[in-house]
Design an enzyme around this catalytic site. Sequence first.
Site, PDB file in Angstrom:
ATOM      1  N   SER A   8       0.847  -1.199   0.000  1.00 12.85           N
ATOM      2  CA  SER A   8       0.000   0.000   0.000  1.00 12.85           C
ATOM      3  C   SER A   8       0.874   1.236   0.000  1.00 12.85           C
ATOM      4  CB  SER A   8      -0.903   0.014   1.230  1.00 12.85           C
ATOM      5  OG  SER A   8      -1.434   1.315   1.394  1.00 12.85           O
ATOM      6  N   HIS A  33      -1.497  -1.270  -4.160  1.00 13.90           N
ATOM      7  CA  HIS A  33      -2.733  -0.938  -3.446  1.00 13.90           C
ATOM      8  C   HIS A  33      -2.790   0.577  -3.231  1.00 13.90           C
ATOM      9  CE1 HIS A  33      -6.105  -2.072  -0.784  1.00 13.90           C
ATOM     10  NE2 HIS A  33      -5.675  -1.125   0.033  1.00 13.90           N
ATOM     11  N   ASP A  35      -4.897   3.559  -1.606  1.00 14.21           N
ATOM     12  CA  ASP A  35      -5.916   3.847  -0.595  1.00 14.21           C
ATOM     13  C   ASP A  35      -6.491   5.242  -0.802  1.00 14.21           C
ATOM     14  OD1 ASP A  35      -6.101   1.550   1.196  1.00 14.21           O
ATOM     15  OD2 ASP A  35      -3.970   1.917   1.550  1.00 14.21           O
ATOM     16  N   MET A  37      -8.979   8.036   0.302  1.00 16.46           N
ATOM     17  CA  MET A  37      -9.740   8.481   1.484  1.00 16.46           C
ATOM     18  C   MET A  37     -10.231   9.905   1.251  1.00 16.46           C
ATOM     19  SD  MET A  37      -7.287   7.105   4.539  1.00 16.46           S
ATOM     20  CE  MET A  37      -6.477   5.505   4.462  1.00 16.46           C
ATOM     21  N   HIS A  66      -8.676   1.024  -3.513  1.00 15.97           N
ATOM     22  CA  HIS A  66      -9.537   0.793  -2.349  1.00 15.97           C
ATOM     23  C   HIS A  66     -10.185   2.126  -1.997  1.00 15.97           C
ATOM     24  CE1 HIS A  66      -9.569  -0.285   2.246  1.00 15.97           C
ATOM     25  NE2 HIS A  66     -10.784  -0.182   1.744  1.00 15.97           N
ATOM     26  N   MET A  68     -12.185   4.359   0.114  1.00 13.09           N
ATOM     27  CA  MET A  68     -12.773   4.628   1.435  1.00 13.09           C
ATOM     28  C   MET A  68     -13.412   6.005   1.347  1.00 13.09           C
ATOM     29  SD  MET A  68      -9.610   3.079   3.614  1.00 13.09           S
ATOM     30  CE  MET A  68      -8.541   3.193   2.192  1.00 13.09           C
ATOM     31  N   MET A 137     -11.400  -6.059   6.061  1.00 17.59           N
ATOM     32  CA  MET A 137     -10.549  -5.115   6.795  1.00 17.59           C
ATOM     33  C   MET A 137     -10.139  -5.742   8.123  1.00 17.59           C
ATOM     34  SD  MET A 137     -10.135  -2.421   4.923  1.00 17.59           S
ATOM     35  CE  MET A 137      -9.140  -1.557   6.152  1.00 17.59           C
ATOM     36  N   GLY A 142      -8.650   3.934   7.566  1.00 10.86           N
ATOM     37  CA  GLY A 142      -8.301   5.348   7.737  1.00 10.86           C
ATOM     38  C   GLY A 142      -6.816   5.601   7.961  1.00 10.86           C
ATOM     39  N   GLY A 144      -2.657   3.847   8.269  1.00 13.46           N
ATOM     40  CA  GLY A 144      -1.696   2.760   8.216  1.00 13.46           C
ATOM     41  C   GLY A 144      -1.085   2.540   9.596  1.00 13.46           C
ATOM     42  N   GLY A 145      -0.413   1.435   9.742  1.00 13.98           N
ATOM     43  CA  GLY A 145       0.365   1.188  10.951  1.00 13.98           C
ATOM     44  C   GLY A 145      -0.425   0.807  12.180  1.00 13.98           C
ATOM     45  N   ASP A 171      -6.470  -6.412   4.831  1.00 12.47           N
ATOM     46  CA  ASP A 171      -5.883  -5.080   4.801  1.00 12.47           C
ATOM     47  C   ASP A 171      -5.821  -4.526   6.217  1.00 12.47           C
ATOM     48  OD1 ASP A 171      -5.068  -2.548   4.105  1.00 12.47           O
ATOM     49  OD2 ASP A 171      -6.827  -2.062   2.900  1.00 12.47           O
ATOM     50  N   GLY A 172      -4.591  -4.378   6.701  1.00 10.82           N
ATOM     51  CA  GLY A 172      -4.395  -3.773   8.022  1.00 10.82           C
ATOM     52  C   GLY A 172      -3.606  -4.669   8.957  1.00 10.82           C
ATOM     53  N   GLY A 173      -2.443  -4.176   9.363  1.00 11.49           N
ATOM     54  CA  GLY A 173      -1.650  -4.906  10.353  1.00 11.49           C
ATOM     55  C   GLY A 173      -0.996  -6.169   9.826  1.00 11.49           C
ATOM     56  N   GLY A 193       1.202  -2.067   4.100  1.00 14.87           N
ATOM     57  CA  GLY A 193       1.673  -0.696   3.947  1.00 14.87           C
ATOM     58  C   GLY A 193       2.834  -0.408   4.870  1.00 14.87           C
TER      59      GLY A 193
HETATM   60  C1  DX5 Z   1      -6.150   1.477   5.989  1.00 17.59           C
HETATM   61  C2  DX5 Z   1      -5.807   1.145   4.567  1.00 17.59           C
HETATM   62  C3  DX5 Z   1      -4.734   0.183   4.422  1.00 17.59           C
HETATM   63  C4  DX5 Z   1      -3.441   0.550   5.028  1.00 17.59           C
HETATM   64  C5  DX5 Z   1      -2.952  -0.673   5.715  1.00 17.59           C
HETATM   65  O1  DX5 Z   1      -7.319   2.157   6.038  1.00 17.59           O
HETATM   66  O2  DX5 Z   1      -6.906   0.655   3.858  1.00 17.59           O
HETATM   67  O3  DX5 Z   1      -4.536  -0.228   3.070  1.00 17.59           O
HETATM   68  O4  DX5 Z   1      -2.466   0.987   4.126  1.00 17.59           O
HETATM   69  O5  DX5 Z   1      -1.874  -0.280   6.426  1.00 17.59           O
HETATM   70  P1  DX5 Z   1      -0.912  -1.182   7.261  1.00 17.59           P
HETATM   71  O6  DX5 Z   1      -0.416  -2.279   6.350  1.00 17.59           O
HETATM   72  O7  DX5 Z   1       0.121  -0.192   7.606  1.00 17.59           O
HETATM   73  O8  DX5 Z   1      -1.669  -1.698   8.425  1.00 17.59           O
HETATM   74 ZN    ZN Z   2      -6.492  -0.339   1.836  1.00 17.38          ZN
END
Ligand code: DX5
Ligand code: ZN
Length: 217
Positions: A8, A33, A35, A37, A66, A68, A137, A142, A144-145, A171-173, A193
């Site tokens: 991402s 990917h 994102d 927003m 993606h 959002m 998800m 919203g 990363g990290g 997606d996420g963590g 990401g």
């Molecule tokens: C969060 C995004 C993710 C994000 C994931 O809302 O949709 O794509 O980049 O981030 P990591 O991999 O850092 O958890």
């Molecule tokens: Zn995403």
Amino acid sequence: MKIVLAPSILSANFGRLAETVEELNDLDCDWIHVDVMDGHFVPPITFGAQLVKDLKKVAKKPLDCHLMVSRPEEQVELFAEAGADRITVHAEATQHLHRLLQRICALGVSAGVAVNPATPVSVVEHVLGLADLVLVMTVNPGWGGQRFLEECLPKVEAVRRMAPDHWIEVDGGIDLETAPRVVSAGANALVAGNYTFSGDPAERLAALRSVVCAVSK
Ligand code: DX5
Ligand code: ZN
């Protein structure tokens, strides 16, 4: 089973996104990917369709967009025209998910449907014929990290039972510890990401590939 790795660019330097995509072209990853927003569906604001158009000029890998955003109906045509290879919309963002997925398909773009951590996966059951990807998800969207939410893992298993042949994206963590666990649960597309960009992306993606290969054979 082929496992897709989708770094991402949310965690990359926004001042050099084209260079980042050029670097990713040569690395062991499959999709980029993106994102999107809008400051409404989620608080931050990131990219719009114009960025997808510009990245498309340099990307050799599919752009996995993606969305959002609130009112995704008003955006999908712009992202399709910009060159998105897949458009994933949130089930929570529209009252007319079926119609929206039909619209994305009619635009000639692969369609995905995303579900937030609190959303039951049953919401996708009757639209699986219109989407080739379900995005589960594993954090609240919203940022990363964030830390992987354990309670989302059974949702991956449930979607896999419901949709044996779909892409199931998480997606996420995602990192070296969580990646093998989501693959074992049935995921076959992994967004990463913070993990990818917190070090050398080449080394990070190679390590991620190695741990997912070990469980997906
Ligand atoms: C969060 C995004 C993710 C994000 C994931 O809302 O949709 O794509 O980049 O981030 P990591 O991999 O850092 O958890
Ligand atoms: Zn995403």
